[in-house]
Design a protein around this motif. Sequence first.
Motif, PDB file in Angstrom:
ATOM      1  N   TYR A 152      30.822  56.560  51.179  1.00  0.00           N
ATOM      2  CA  TYR A 152      31.919  55.587  51.557  1.00  0.00           C
ATOM      3  C   TYR A 152      32.557  55.031  50.531  1.00  0.00           C
ATOM      4  O   TYR A 152      33.618  54.097  50.540  1.00  0.00           O
ATOM      5  N   MET A 153      32.019  54.848  49.354  1.00  0.00           N
ATOM      6  CA  MET A 153      32.461  53.965  48.238  1.00  0.00           C
ATOM      7  C   MET A 153      32.103  54.704  46.833  1.00  0.00           C
ATOM      8  O   MET A 153      31.593  54.076  46.073  1.00  0.00           O
ATOM      9  N   GLY A 154      32.420  55.978  46.691  1.00  0.00           N
ATOM     10  CA  GLY A 154      32.062  56.615  45.613  1.00  0.00           C
ATOM     11  C   GLY A 154      33.254  57.033  44.676  1.00  0.00           C
ATOM     12  O   GLY A 154      33.046  57.769  43.722  1.00  0.00           O
ATOM     13  N   ARG A 155      34.455  56.202  44.633  1.00  0.00           N
ATOM     14  CA  ARG A 155      35.342  56.378  43.690  1.00  0.00           C
ATOM     15  C   ARG A 155      35.567  55.537  42.443  1.00  0.00           C
ATOM     16  O   ARG A 155      36.159  55.773  41.727  1.00  0.00           O
ATOM     17  N   GLY A 156      34.249  54.767  42.382  1.00  0.00           N
ATOM     18  CA  GLY A 156      34.232  54.121  41.288  1.00  0.00           C
ATOM     19  C   GLY A 156      33.125  54.473  40.654  1.00  0.00           C
ATOM     20  O   GLY A 156      32.548  55.509  40.266  1.00  0.00           O
ATOM     21  N   THR A 157      32.072  53.575  40.218  1.00  0.00           N
ATOM     22  CA  THR A 157      31.031  53.833  39.349  1.00  0.00           C
ATOM     23  C   THR A 157      29.779  54.471  40.143  1.00  0.00           C
ATOM     24  O   THR A 157      29.638  53.990  41.250  1.00  0.00           O
ATOM     25  N   SER A 269      22.365  41.184  60.132  1.00  0.00           N
ATOM     26  CA  SER A 269      22.065  41.408  58.583  1.00  0.00           C
ATOM     27  C   SER A 269      23.358  41.752  57.953  1.00  0.00           C
ATOM     28  O   SER A 269      24.510  41.982  58.619  1.00  0.00           O
ATOM     29  N   SER A 270      23.537  41.791  56.558  1.00  0.00           N
ATOM     30  CA  SER A 270      24.592  41.975  55.899  1.00  0.00           C
ATOM     31  C   SER A 270      24.467  42.913  54.675  1.00  0.00           C
ATOM     32  O   SER A 270      23.347  43.085  54.216  1.00  0.00           O
ATOM     33  N   ASP A 271      25.547  43.657  54.235  1.00  0.00           N
ATOM     34  CA  ASP A 271      25.352  44.563  53.183  1.00  0.00           C
ATOM     35  C   ASP A 271      26.548  43.970  52.180  1.00  0.00           C
ATOM     36  O   ASP A 271      27.737  43.936  52.709  1.00  0.00           O
ATOM     37  N   SER A 272      26.363  43.748  51.149  1.00  0.00           N
ATOM     38  CA  SER A 272      26.909  43.510  50.145  1.00  0.00           C
ATOM     39  C   SER A 272      26.941  44.332  48.848  1.00  0.00           C
ATOM     40  O   SER A 272      25.762  44.851  48.510  1.00  0.00           O
ATOM     41  N   ARG A 273      27.953  44.598  47.949  1.00  0.00           N
ATOM     42  CA  ARG A 273      27.712  45.409  46.889  1.00  0.00           C
ATOM     43  C   ARG A 273      28.074  44.906  45.449  1.00  0.00           C
ATOM     44  O   ARG A 273      29.159  43.714  45.463  1.00  0.00           O
ATOM     45  N   TYR A 274      27.404  45.327  44.621  1.00  0.00           N
ATOM     46  CA  TYR A 274      27.626  44.723  43.081  1.00  0.00           C
ATOM     47  C   TYR A 274      27.492  45.910  42.098  1.00  0.00           C
ATOM     48  O   TYR A 274      26.873  46.773  42.022  1.00  0.00           O
ATOM     49  N   GLN A 275      28.250  45.637  40.889  1.00  0.00           N
ATOM     50  CA  GLN A 275      28.349  46.496  39.872  1.00  0.00           C
ATOM     51  C   GLN A 275      28.401  45.838  38.503  1.00  0.00           C
ATOM     52  O   GLN A 275      29.167  44.525  38.790  1.00  0.00           O
ATOM     53  N   LEU A 276      28.327  46.513  37.461  1.00  0.00           N
ATOM     54  CA  LEU A 276      28.888  45.833  36.163  1.00  0.00           C
ATOM     55  C   LEU A 276      30.464  45.576  36.287  1.00  0.00           C
ATOM     56  O   LEU A 276      31.283  46.520  36.619  1.00  0.00           O
ATOM     57  N   ALA A 277      31.151  44.722  35.821  1.00  0.00           N
ATOM     58  CA  ALA A 277      32.573  44.598  35.781  1.00  0.00           C
ATOM     59  C   ALA A 277      33.280  45.361  34.857  1.00  0.00           C
ATOM     60  O   ALA A 277      34.477  45.543  35.083  1.00  0.00           O
ATOM     61  N   GLU A 283      38.728  51.483  44.556  1.00  0.00           N
ATOM     62  CA  GLU A 283      39.812  50.392  45.096  1.00  0.00           C
ATOM     63  C   GLU A 283      39.992  49.981  46.343  1.00  0.00           C
ATOM     64  O   GLU A 283      40.644  49.091  46.912  1.00  0.00           O
ATOM     65  N   ARG A 284      39.193  50.567  47.275  1.00  0.00           N
ATOM     66  CA  ARG A 284      39.203  50.553  48.882  1.00  0.00           C
ATOM     67  C   ARG A 284      38.414  49.018  49.124  1.00  0.00           C
ATOM     68  O   ARG A 284      38.724  48.642  50.243  1.00  0.00           O
ATOM     69  N   TRP A 285      37.641  48.471  48.354  1.00  0.00           N
ATOM     70  CA  TRP A 285      36.800  47.341  48.622  1.00  0.00           C
ATOM     71  C   TRP A 285      37.203  46.187  47.803  1.00  0.00           C
ATOM     72  O   TRP A 285      36.364  45.196  47.977  1.00  0.00           O
ATOM     73  N   VAL A 286      38.374  46.287  46.985  1.00  0.00           N
ATOM     74  CA  VAL A 286      38.534  44.922  46.374  1.00  0.00           C
ATOM     75  C   VAL A 286      39.742  44.262  46.491  1.00  0.00           C
ATOM     76  O   VAL A 286      40.814  45.055  46.855  1.00  0.00           O
ATOM     77  N   GLY A 287      40.013  43.288  46.415  1.00  0.00           N
ATOM     78  CA  GLY A 287      41.202  42.362  46.575  1.00  0.00           C
ATOM     79  C   GLY A 287      41.277  41.742  47.572  1.00  0.00           C
ATOM     80  O   GLY A 287      40.197  41.495  48.291  1.00  0.00           O
ATOM     81  N   LYS A 288      42.257  40.923  47.968  1.00  0.00           N
ATOM     82  CA  LYS A 288      42.478  39.827  48.987  1.00  0.00           C
ATOM     83  C   LYS A 288      42.146  40.478  50.519  1.00  0.00           C
ATOM     84  O   LYS A 288      41.266  39.753  51.202  1.00  0.00           O
ATOM     85  N   ASN A 289      42.725  41.728  50.499  1.00  0.00           N
ATOM     86  CA  ASN A 289      42.455  42.438  51.991  1.00  0.00           C
ATOM     87  C   ASN A 289      42.110  43.895  51.660  1.00  0.00           C
ATOM     88  O   ASN A 289      43.341  44.567  51.771  1.00  0.00           O
ATOM     89  N   PRO A 290      41.000  44.027  51.391  1.00  0.00           N
ATOM     90  CA  PRO A 290      40.810  45.538  51.000  1.00  0.00           C
ATOM     91  C   PRO A 290      41.136  46.389  52.102  1.00  0.00           C
ATOM     92  O   PRO A 290      40.782  46.234  53.166  1.00  0.00           O
ATOM     93  N   VAL A 291      41.676  47.724  51.608  1.00  0.00           N
ATOM     94  CA  VAL A 291      42.169  48.510  52.653  1.00  0.00           C
ATOM     95  C   VAL A 291      40.802  49.179  53.239  1.00  0.00           C
ATOM     96  O   VAL A 291      40.985  49.741  54.491  1.00  0.00           O
ATOM     97  N   GLY A 292      39.811  49.531  52.768  1.00  0.00           N
ATOM     98  CA  GLY A 292      38.673  50.077  53.359  1.00  0.00           C
ATOM     99  C   GLY A 292      39.137  51.319  53.828  1.00  0.00           C
ATOM    100  O   GLY A 292      39.404  52.143  53.169  1.00  0.00           O
TER     101      GLY A 292
END
Length: 303
Positions: A152-157, A269-277, A283-292
């Motif tokens: 679901y979120m493998g396009r980054g690190t 419950s919630s899921d939140s994600r973190y990484q080194l800056a 790119e799907r999950w960042v910005g004011k309105n993430p495209v997801g």
Amino acid sequence: MSQAKTILSSLGHELDCRSDTFGDLKDSSDLLSRPDALRLRMQEEGYLYIKSLLNSQKIWQARREIADCLAAEGSLRADSPIEDCIAKPGLTMSFRPDLATRSPTLQEVLYSGAMMDFFHLLLGGEVRHYDYTWLRAVAPGRGTYPHGDSVYMGRGTDFLYTAWTPLGDISWELGGLMILEKSHRLETIKNGYGRKDVDSYCTNRKNASMYASGEKWWDGALTKNPVSLRKKYGGRWLSAEFQAGDVLIFSIFTIHASLDNRSCAIRLSSDSRYQLASEPVDERWVGKNPVGHSAAGKRGRSC
């Protein structure tokens, strides 16, 4: 693990709760002053269970803000205390990210203070979090299928971490998250299933336009049977009875699922994600309105 607890199931499959097939999550809160030990345990186990990491009063406040929203929309029984989140009969509900944006306390808890301090300690540098918050309000019924987050979120690190945060106390009956023991080390899964992308589609196939628009979509499930998965790959399913303030952190290659909700309440419950800056970000999950997973997040390829 208490042998007196209720029968556990996931996706309607009763789990074998013998000690060699089901166990307790290992508490790593004693390692909070030892970042090297935390990193080593994450490397070895694929998860870190930190009890009482967060301010429990803040968690209960966030829960009340979300519960108020659920009550206002008519999802709760009117004859029960709002904070108990007792579901109205017949309610069907699971994924409610809209509720996360309506709780300022949840945003504060997840993206400042102790949570961000923890990830700075674990990662050893400036931390970036995703701007999208996955909030689950799971009505009584079946849990979430086994999966890894990389699809679901493998396009980054690859060094992206999920923090699963119970919003209140979660008993065995309410049914929390469970981890497949050392599943992050299963190379056959990691290098096959784990390298797929739910938003990738084949441009040279007849149904390409349906996948491009999101009309058709692979849900990312590794399997719909957690019992047969454990039998195939070994290890144990690991879980716990969680309390407000606890956090379960795991890698994007750690296979996880949830127990069925056998109570009469909504599990929050919630899921939140973190990484080194400094590392690449999906790119799907960042910005004011993430495209997801919308059409804007789809990526075509020749197959």
